[in-house]
Design a protein around this motif. Structure first.
Motif, PDB file in Angstrom:
ATOM      1  N   UNK A   1       8.993   0.212  15.537  1.00 37.38           N
ATOM      2  CA  UNK A   1       7.613   0.557  15.839  1.00 37.38           C
ATOM      3  C   UNK A   1       6.848   1.121  14.644  1.00 37.38           C
ATOM      4  N   UNK A   2       7.486   2.011  13.883  1.00 38.18           N
ATOM      5  CA  UNK A   2       6.764   2.674  12.794  1.00 38.18           C
ATOM      6  C   UNK A   2       6.737   1.798  11.541  1.00 38.18           C
ATOM      7  N   UNK A   3       7.919   1.396  11.056  1.00 34.43           N
ATOM      8  CA  UNK A   3       7.971   0.623   9.817  1.00 34.43           C
ATOM      9  C   UNK A   3       7.416  -0.786   9.980  1.00 34.43           C
ATOM     10  N   UNK A   4       7.638  -1.401  11.146  1.00 35.67           N
ATOM     11  CA  UNK A   4       7.235  -2.802  11.322  1.00 35.67           C
ATOM     12  C   UNK A   4       5.842  -2.923  11.928  1.00 35.67           C
ATOM     13  N   UNK A   5       5.667  -2.508  13.169  1.00 37.62           N
ATOM     14  CA  UNK A   5       4.384  -2.731  13.852  1.00 37.62           C
ATOM     15  C   UNK A   5       3.268  -1.893  13.238  1.00 37.62           C
ATOM     16  N   UNK A   6       3.477  -0.571  13.160  1.00 40.41           N
ATOM     17  CA  UNK A   6       2.426   0.306  12.623  1.00 40.41           C
ATOM     18  C   UNK A   6       2.195   0.034  11.138  1.00 40.41           C
ATOM     19  N   UNK A   7       3.286  -0.063  10.364  1.00 39.28           N
ATOM     20  CA  UNK A   7       3.167  -0.277   8.923  1.00 39.28           C
ATOM     21  C   UNK A   7       2.427  -1.556   8.580  1.00 39.28           C
ATOM     22  N   UNK A   8       2.849  -2.679   9.168  1.00 39.57           N
ATOM     23  CA  UNK A   8       2.215  -3.959   8.844  1.00 39.57           C
ATOM     24  C   UNK A   8       0.799  -4.045   9.393  1.00 39.57           C
ATOM     25  N   UNK A   9       0.537  -3.416  10.542  1.00 37.85           N
ATOM     26  CA  UNK A   9      -0.812  -3.443  11.113  1.00 37.85           C
ATOM     27  C   UNK A   9      -1.793  -2.732  10.182  1.00 37.85           C
ATOM     28  N   UNK A  10      -1.419  -1.557   9.687  1.00 38.56           N
ATOM     29  CA  UNK A  10      -2.300  -0.806   8.785  1.00 38.56           C
ATOM     30  C   UNK A  10      -2.471  -1.549   7.462  1.00 38.56           C
ATOM     31  N   UNK A  11      -1.361  -2.025   6.907  1.00 43.64           N
ATOM     32  CA  UNK A  11      -1.398  -2.719   5.618  1.00 43.64           C
ATOM     33  C   UNK A  11      -2.253  -3.987   5.703  1.00 43.64           C
ATOM     34  N   UNK A  12      -2.076  -4.740   6.804  1.00 44.75           N
ATOM     35  CA  UNK A  12      -2.862  -5.951   6.988  1.00 44.75           C
ATOM     36  C   UNK A  12      -4.351  -5.658   7.104  1.00 44.75           C
ATOM     37  N   UNK A  13      -4.711  -4.569   7.799  1.00 51.50           N
ATOM     38  CA  UNK A  13      -6.124  -4.205   7.934  1.00 51.50           C
ATOM     39  C   UNK A  13      -6.718  -3.818   6.589  1.00 51.50           C
TER      40      UNK A  13
END
Length: 302
Positions: free
Chosen positions: A224-236
């Motif tokens: 949840x933190x490294x994958x979903x949250x991390x990539x979501x923020x980085x992609x934005x």
């Protein structure tokens, strides 16, 4: 860049740097293929019922999922399980930048600049020195050569995923969050199948009901933190700012990885390994910032 967005970017760097320590902790109790299968199961479910699939051909989604999710983490988890230090893994994995450039030249007819060539040569020398310094097993810092090779293989898989990502983004404006979640479906069956075939004795010895809270937290963090949250923020952030503002911040990931591994796991590097690591970092810096040197010279007053 507003301070809020800079803080978000640095938060992702911190999350991804700590990611390698968390992987090491989870591997104390779970074999690597089972751990990876559980990680991507948590990434995919129940999120796939809440997020629409990305508007991209299935073949590209399959390519991305097999490269980024399956290939990269299969090899990375195996490498760390076989003795690759978490901190050093975070650095060697950044060789994906050079693999991506070379694949881009080969497959997408992209141009290779002088700083790319010099950066690749410099980082390769650093890798050779790192491997040579790590071959000795007489001390605690000895690293099996197979672990270094597997980590380089993980970097190559990441680079292949980057190429497939470029193909995806050519066709449509795809949500990074949607891509991450739906591509997580791709490696689940392969991971569990490989785990059943190769890790059956280890799995039989595991008492799932007695897995420690540390391992449960590690799974939650990885999914949840490294994958979903991390990539979501980085992609934005990548969608809002020029790549040159955001991409260089990823160089801080191995810095956080090495420091956190030293503080939390007590990992140390020999003099030769440290020198090799510094040369690799210099090669990465040349790759990203070397192209600006010529521009600065043109703008400087004569």
């Amino acid at each position: 860049m507003p301070f809020k967005d800079l803080l978000l970017a640095l938060t992702v760097v911190l999350v991804w740097g700590l990611n390698f320590v968390v992987i090491k902790v989870a591997l104390y109790e779970l074999p690597p293929m089972l751990l990876a299968g559980l990680r991507f199961s948590l990434v995919a479910f129940p999120a796939v019922f809440l997020v629409k699939p990305p508007k991209t051909p299935f073949k590209y989604l399959l390519m991305y999922g097999m490269a980024i999710c399956f290939g990269q983490f299969l090899l990375l988890f195996l490498a760390i399980n076989l003795g690759m230090p978490a901190g050093l893994a975070s650095l060697v994995l950044q060789m994906q930048a050079f693999f991506t450039i070379m694949l881009g030249v080969w497959l997408l007819s992209e141009k290779l600049r002088w700083n790319h060539i010099v950066g690749i040569i410099t980082a390769s020398l650093g890798m050779a020195l790192l491997a040579d310094a790590s071959l000795g097993t007489a001390n605690s810092s000895g690293i099996p050569l197979i672990a270094i090779v597997l980590t380089l293989g993980a970097a190559l898989s990441w680079a292949l995923g980057n190429i497939s990502n470029k193909l995806i983004m050519r066709d449509a404006n795809v949500s990074m969050l949607s891509l991450v979640i739906w591509s997580a479906l791709v490696p689940i069956v392969p991971f569990f199948l490989c785990s059943f075939i190769f890790e059956a004795p280890q799995i039989n010895a595991i008492q799932l009901t007695k897995i420690s809270s540390k391992t449960i937290f590690a799974l939650i963090y990885l999914a949840f933190i490294a994958t979903i949250v991390g990539y979501a923020i980085w992609g934005r952030l990548l969608s809002q700012y020029e790549t040159w503002r955001i991409a260089p911040l990823s160089l801080l990931v191995p810095v956080v990885g090495i420091l956190s591994a030293a503080l939390l796991l007590g990992e140390t590097l020999s003099t030769g390994q440290l020198l090799g690591a510094l040369i690799i970092i210099f090669g990465l810096l040349l790759n990203i910032f070397g192209g600006y040197i010529k521009g600065v010279r043109r703008l400087s007053p004569k």
